[in-house]
Motif scaffolding. Structure first.
Motif, short mmCIF file in Angstrom:
data_model
loop_
_atom_site.label_atom_id
_atom_site.label_comp_id
_atom_site.label_asym_id
_atom_site.label_seq_id
_atom_site.Cartn_x
_atom_site.Cartn_y
_atom_site.Cartn_z
N LYS A 126 0.84 -1.19 0.00
CA LYS A 126 0.00 0.00 0.00
C LYS A 126 0.88 1.25 0.00
CE LYS A 126 -3.92 -2.20 2.28
NZ LYS A 126 -4.88 -2.13 3.42
N LEU A 135 1.21 5.60 -0.40
CA LEU A 135 0.62 6.94 -0.36
C LEU A 135 1.52 7.87 -1.17
CD1 LEU A 135 -1.50 8.93 1.01
CD2 LEU A 135 0.32 9.37 2.68
N GLY A 188 -3.89 6.53 -1.45
CA GLY A 188 -4.24 7.92 -1.23
C GLY A 188 -3.20 8.87 -1.79
N GLU A 189 -3.55 10.16 -1.79
CA GLU A 189 -2.67 11.20 -2.31
C GLU A 189 -2.69 12.41 -1.39
OE1 GLU A 189 -3.45 12.17 -6.44
OE2 GLU A 189 -4.59 10.30 -6.65
N CYS A 190 -1.55 13.11 -1.32
CA CYS A 190 -1.44 14.36 -0.57
C CYS A 190 -0.77 15.40 -1.45
CB CYS A 190 -0.61 14.18 0.70
SG CYS A 190 -1.31 13.06 1.91
N ALA A 219 -2.99 11.53 6.81
CA ALA A 219 -3.36 10.57 5.78
C ALA A 219 -2.87 9.16 6.15
CB ALA A 219 -2.79 10.99 4.44
N CYS A 220 -1.65 9.08 6.69
CA CYS A 220 -1.11 7.77 7.09
C CYS A 220 -1.89 7.17 8.24
CB CYS A 220 0.36 7.91 7.47
SG CYS A 220 1.47 8.18 6.07
N LEU A 264 -5.15 5.92 6.42
CA LEU A 264 -5.09 4.99 5.29
C LEU A 264 -4.11 3.83 5.49
CD1 LEU A 264 -5.09 7.71 2.48
CD2 LEU A 264 -7.03 6.32 3.25
N PRO A 288 -0.76 3.28 4.95
CA PRO A 288 0.13 2.83 3.87
C PRO A 288 1.38 2.18 4.45
CG PRO A 288 0.43 5.17 4.22
CD PRO A 288 -0.70 4.75 5.13
N VAL A 305 5.40 5.67 1.79
CA VAL A 305 5.02 6.99 1.29
C VAL A 305 6.06 7.40 0.25
CG1 VAL A 305 4.67 9.42 1.83
CG2 VAL A 305 3.93 7.66 3.46
#
Length: 242
Positions: free
Chosen positions: A13, A15, A41-43, A52-53, A56, A58, A61
């Protein structure tokens, strides 16, 4: 891709953290073509990465260095402190070794240049997911040259008196978490200079077989597969510093 390998390998996974949406879209398209990689996901900025981490989960990253509010270096440090199990691979246009050192110190496990091929990017992600470090080949040589300019410290942290060690310019810092003996530290220093086992033996006045034993011990203690990873991890763990 080999179907057997893709079916048995656990999904990685990922990000994406980059302030350029088109670049993120291109990465996402490339990575989602791989059966064992999923972009979760995206930032658009480093300030969004930690949250986000936490949401989600991941494993990796992909982090740009240059972002407007919080850059990738500081975001990596923040992530290392809060979620050390998340691995960071830096994506950068900069091939200067100072950027590599700084990101490794902050906790990054990989450093890639944005002009690398898609296949190399995918291989780098898999390498880091397996617990290894990955540095773009274009900057590895510069990294080693920087290591050669550093002062070498003995296991106790005192500057070594040996003139050859001082001339080599490598600084080796011991700590409670450093499992290497002083002799292994000397061998690691010479490995960082790119010397062969034979050259290391001649420099330290020991046999080539003894050098091989020391190298094997170093790789085993550091849980790495090759010399480059040993040097990179020594920097990451804080055993080698500027």
């Amino acid at each position: 891709m080999d179907n057997l390998n893709s079916n048995t390998r656990q999904t990685i996974k990922v990000l994406l953290a980059d302030d350029h949406q088109l670049f993120r879209e291109g990465l996402k398209r490339i990575l989602n073509m791989e059966e064992d990689i999923e972009v979760v996901g995206e930032c658009g900025d480093g300030s969004q990465v930690l949250e986000a981490c936490q949401q989600l989960f991941p494993e990796i990253v992909l982090m740009d260095i240059n972002m407007p509010q919080l850059n990738g270096v500081d975001a990596t440090a923040e992530l290392r402190d809060a979620l050390p199990e998340v691995k960071v691979i830096i994506l950068s246009i900069h091939d200067d070794e100072s950027y590599v050192f700084e990101t490794l110190r902050k906790g990054a496990t990989g450093y890639l240049l944005k002009d690398m091929e898609a296949e190399s990017l995918v291989n780098a992600i898999r390498t880091v997911a397996e617990g290894n470090a990955f540095i773009h080949p274009k900057v590895t040589g510069k990294l080693i040259q920087q290591l050669r300019r550093m002062e070498y410290l003995s296991e106790t942290g005192a500057i070594a008196e040996d003139s050859a060690i001082r001339e080599a310019g490598v600084k080796f810092v011991a700590g409670d978490d450093n499992p290497l003996t002083r002799r292994e530290a000397e061998v690691l220093r010479l490995m960082a200079e790119g010397r062969s086992n034979k050259m290391i033996g001649e420099h330290l006045f020991i046999s080539e077989k003894t050098v091989k034993n020391h190298v094997s011990s170093i790789l085993q203690k550091m849980d790495v597969d090759d010399r480059t990873q040993a040097v990179i991890n020594a920097i990451k763990f804080g055993w080698v510093t500027l």
